[in-house]
Design a protein around this motif. Structure first.
Motif, PDB file in Angstrom:
ATOM      1  N   ALA A  90       0.831  -1.212   0.000  1.00  0.00           N
ATOM      2  CA  ALA A  90       0.000   0.000   0.000  1.00  0.00           C
ATOM      3  C   ALA A  90       0.862   1.257   0.000  1.00  0.00           C
ATOM      4  O   ALA A  90       0.606   2.207  -0.757  1.00  0.00           O
ATOM      5  CB  ALA A  90      -0.934  -0.008   1.215  1.00  0.00           C
ATOM      6  N   PHE A  91       1.897   1.281   0.833  1.00  0.00           N
ATOM      7  CA  PHE A  91       2.791   2.445   0.851  1.00  0.00           C
ATOM      8  C   PHE A  91       3.520   2.597  -0.475  1.00  0.00           C
ATOM      9  O   PHE A  91       3.710   3.719  -0.964  1.00  0.00           O
ATOM     10  CB  PHE A  91       3.800   2.309   2.002  1.00  0.00           C
ATOM     11  N   ALA A  92       3.922   1.481  -1.061  1.00  0.00           N
ATOM     12  CA  ALA A  92       4.634   1.548  -2.340  1.00  0.00           C
ATOM     13  C   ALA A  92       3.727   2.084  -3.445  1.00  0.00           C
ATOM     14  O   ALA A  92       4.161   2.903  -4.269  1.00  0.00           O
ATOM     15  CB  ALA A  92       5.152   0.167  -2.722  1.00  0.00           C
ATOM     16  N   LEU A  93       2.474   1.651  -3.465  1.00  0.00           N
ATOM     17  CA  LEU A  93       1.556   2.099  -4.510  1.00  0.00           C
ATOM     18  C   LEU A  93       1.188   3.570  -4.368  1.00  0.00           C
ATOM     19  O   LEU A  93       0.930   4.251  -5.370  1.00  0.00           O
ATOM     20  CB  LEU A  93       0.285   1.242  -4.479  1.00  0.00           C
ATOM     21  N   VAL A  94       1.152   4.073  -3.138  1.00  0.00           N
ATOM     22  CA  VAL A  94       0.745   5.468  -2.911  1.00  0.00           C
ATOM     23  C   VAL A  94       1.929   6.422  -2.995  1.00  0.00           C
ATOM     24  O   VAL A  94       1.830   7.505  -3.592  1.00  0.00           O
ATOM     25  CB  VAL A  94       0.051   5.601  -1.545  1.00  0.00           C
ATOM     26  N   ARG A  95       3.063   6.030  -2.435  1.00  0.00           N
ATOM     27  CA  ARG A  95       4.176   6.975  -2.274  1.00  0.00           C
ATOM     28  C   ARG A  95       5.170   6.967  -3.436  1.00  0.00           C
ATOM     29  O   ARG A  95       5.960   7.906  -3.569  1.00  0.00           O
ATOM     30  CB  ARG A  95       4.925   6.654  -0.979  1.00  0.00           C
ATOM     31  N   SER A 161      -5.096   9.402   2.435  1.00  0.00           N
ATOM     32  CA  SER A 161      -5.690  10.532   3.156  1.00  0.00           C
ATOM     33  C   SER A 161      -4.704  11.231   4.094  1.00  0.00           C
ATOM     34  O   SER A 161      -5.052  12.224   4.726  1.00  0.00           O
ATOM     35  CB  SER A 161      -6.900  10.060   3.959  1.00  0.00           C
ATOM     36  N   MET A 162      -3.487  10.707   4.196  1.00  0.00           N
ATOM     37  CA  MET A 162      -2.501  11.297   5.087  1.00  0.00           C
ATOM     38  C   MET A 162      -1.964  12.610   4.520  1.00  0.00           C
ATOM     39  O   MET A 162      -1.779  12.747   3.313  1.00  0.00           O
ATOM     40  CB  MET A 162      -1.340  10.311   5.334  1.00  0.00           C
ATOM     41  N   ASP A 163      -1.710  13.541   5.391  1.00  0.00           N
ATOM     42  CA  ASP A 163      -1.151  14.837   4.995  1.00  0.00           C
ATOM     43  C   ASP A 163       0.375  14.736   5.000  1.00  0.00           C
ATOM     44  O   ASP A 163       0.987  14.573   6.065  1.00  0.00           O
ATOM     45  CB  ASP A 163      -1.604  15.927   5.971  1.00  0.00           C
ATOM     46  N   PRO A 164       1.023  14.826   3.845  1.00  0.00           N
ATOM     47  CA  PRO A 164       2.491  14.689   3.821  1.00  0.00           C
ATOM     48  C   PRO A 164       3.213  15.804   4.559  1.00  0.00           C
ATOM     49  O   PRO A 164       4.384  15.652   4.913  1.00  0.00           O
ATOM     50  CB  PRO A 164       2.808  14.720   2.315  1.00  0.00           C
ATOM     51  N   ARG A 165       2.538  16.916   4.812  1.00  0.00           N
ATOM     52  CA  ARG A 165       3.189  18.028   5.518  1.00  0.00           C
ATOM     53  C   ARG A 165       3.543  17.659   6.957  1.00  0.00           C
ATOM     54  O   ARG A 165       4.467  18.242   7.538  1.00  0.00           O
ATOM     55  CB  ARG A 165       2.280  19.254   5.492  1.00  0.00           C
ATOM     56  N   LEU A 166       2.804  16.700   7.534  1.00  0.00           N
ATOM     57  CA  LEU A 166       3.141  16.267   8.893  1.00  0.00           C
ATOM     58  C   LEU A 166       4.511  15.590   8.938  1.00  0.00           C
ATOM     59  O   LEU A 166       5.306  15.817   9.848  1.00  0.00           O
ATOM     60  CB  LEU A 166       2.059  15.323   9.419  1.00  0.00           C
ATOM     61  N   LEU A 182       8.172   5.922  12.675  1.00  0.00           N
ATOM     62  CA  LEU A 182       7.637   5.333  13.900  1.00  0.00           C
ATOM     63  C   LEU A 182       6.767   6.304  14.690  1.00  0.00           C
ATOM     64  O   LEU A 182       5.781   5.897  15.312  1.00  0.00           O
ATOM     65  CB  LEU A 182       8.783   4.840  14.786  1.00  0.00           C
ATOM     66  N   ARG A 183       7.095   7.600  14.669  1.00  0.00           N
ATOM     67  CA  ARG A 183       6.401   8.568  15.521  1.00  0.00           C
ATOM     68  C   ARG A 183       5.306   9.336  14.794  1.00  0.00           C
ATOM     69  O   ARG A 183       4.416   9.893  15.448  1.00  0.00           O
ATOM     70  CB  ARG A 183       7.415   9.550  16.112  1.00  0.00           C
ATOM     71  N   VAL A 184       5.357   9.375  13.452  1.00  0.00           N
ATOM     72  CA  VAL A 184       4.372  10.160  12.709  1.00  0.00           C
ATOM     73  C   VAL A 184       3.589   9.290  11.736  1.00  0.00           C
ATOM     74  O   VAL A 184       2.359   9.197  11.808  1.00  0.00           O
ATOM     75  CB  VAL A 184       5.063  11.329  11.955  1.00  0.00           C
ATOM     76  N   THR A 185       4.297   8.648  10.818  1.00  0.00           N
ATOM     77  CA  THR A 185       3.625   7.911   9.737  1.00  0.00           C
ATOM     78  C   THR A 185       2.837   6.723  10.275  1.00  0.00           C
ATOM     79  O   THR A 185       1.655   6.557   9.950  1.00  0.00           O
ATOM     80  CB  THR A 185       4.650   7.426   8.708  1.00  0.00           C
ATOM     81  N   LEU A 186       3.491   5.898  11.079  1.00  0.00           N
ATOM     82  CA  LEU A 186       2.837   4.678  11.564  1.00  0.00           C
ATOM     83  C   LEU A 186       1.626   4.966  12.445  1.00  0.00           C
ATOM     84  O   LEU A 186       0.573   4.340  12.266  1.00  0.00           O
ATOM     85  CB  LEU A 186       3.851   3.804  12.310  1.00  0.00           C
ATOM     86  N   PRO A 187       1.695   5.914  13.409  1.00  0.00           N
ATOM     87  CA  PRO A 187       0.484   6.197  14.199  1.00  0.00           C
ATOM     88  C   PRO A 187      -0.686   6.698  13.354  1.00  0.00           C
ATOM     89  O   PRO A 187      -1.840   6.371  13.646  1.00  0.00           O
ATOM     90  CB  PRO A 187       0.962   7.265  15.186  1.00  0.00           C
ATOM     91  N   ILE A 188      -0.399   7.478  12.313  1.00  0.00           N
ATOM     92  CA  ILE A 188      -1.487   7.974  11.474  1.00  0.00           C
ATOM     93  C   ILE A 188      -2.078   6.848  10.636  1.00  0.00           C
ATOM     94  O   ILE A 188      -3.293   6.761  10.436  1.00  0.00           O
ATOM     95  CB  ILE A 188      -0.986   9.119  10.568  1.00  0.00           C
TER      96      ILE A 188
END
Length: 267
Positions: A90-95, A161-166, A182-188
């Motif tokens: 999923a991350f590979a297809l989106v990012r 739906s994640m905001d890349p600015r975070l 670990l602190r931003v991407t994974l919790p979201i």
């Protein structure tokens, strides 16, 4: 009468939702009620008398708890495998942008749109051509492949739906790639990952068609229930079904309470 019609018009959506929910829960209610039945014959299809015998001895039927344990093991490992692989896909297809990305996006939906019997027969053909012995491992591989698309779809929707600015803000504050993840991407992304994992577990535990094709002599709980239906339906099956339904309801309620408590905390 006019007041009644106005009330119905205002609450038609709520009424329709409650009726739909009642319709969906009706089989679960029947299973729960008949888990307290004491049938006179082999089949637990008609109410005879109230009894707690099945609840006192849920493993009283030979091999039932063994098949249940096997289904839980397969579902657990299939959930872990499908969640890890599905999250990475999923991350590979989106990012990322790469060749055949659009084709892969389309192929991801094929297992969900394809009839299970087609996928089951295809996997059986693959295993036989490879000379693999049908059993626990072939079922596990088949379940991971079957659940993978559902996990990718759930996680992908969350990642999009994640905001890349975070993440950019975390990098501006000198967070490294691992720390940012670990602190931003994974919790979201965690709600989407959790939803995909729960869906994978339910699909794996409940699957019969793919398992029946690729299990060999391995008997999971759905296969045990199907086999029991030919000879007689023990009340313990209703007990196990009721217990799992109650566990699922408690998990949902716990998640709702945790979400409400988190929302009430001062920011």
């Amino acid at each position: 009468m006019a007041a009644l019609f106005r009330w119905l018009r205002r609450n038609v959506v709520v009424i329709a939702g409650l009726l739909t929910l009642a319709y969906l829960l009706l089989p679960n209610i029947v299973v729960t009620v008949f888990s307290f039945n004491k049938p006179k014959g082999r089949f637990n299809y008609s109410w005879q008398e109230f009894s707690l015998d099945a609840w006192k001895d849920p493993c009283g039927v030979a091999d039932m708890c063994g098949s249940l344990s096997l289904s839980l093991q397969i579902a657990t490992w299939a959930t872990i495998g499908a969640t890890v692989l599905g999250t990475m896909i999923a991350f590979a297809l989106v990012r990322y942008r790469f060749r055949a990305r659009g084709a892969i996006n389309s192929l991801i939906f094929l297992p969900m749109a394809m009839p299970e019997v087609v996928m089951a027969a295809s996997l059986l053909t693959l295993f036989l051509n490879m000379g693999a012995q049908l059993g626990f491992w072939t079922v596990l591989i088949a379940h991971i492949m079957f659940c993978l698309s559902f996990v990718v779809t759930a996680v992908k929707a969350r990642v999009m739906s994640m905001d890349p600015r975070l993440e950019q803000a975390a990098q501006d504050l000198y967070a490294g790639p691992v720390q940012t993840f670990l602190r931003v991407t994974l919790p979201i992304a965690a709600p989407g990952i959790a939803a995909g994992a729960l869906l994978a577990f339910a699909l794996s535990f409940d699957d019969f068609i793919i398992t029946n094709f690729n299990a060999g002599s391995t008997v999971t709980f759905p296969m045990f229930v199907w086999g029991s239906a030919q000879r007689g339906t023990p009340v313990q099956i209703n007990v196990i079904g009721t217990a799992m339904f109650l566990v699922a309801v408690l998990l949902v309620l716990a998640g709702m309470l945790a979400g409400k408590r988190r929302n009430k905390q001062p920011r």
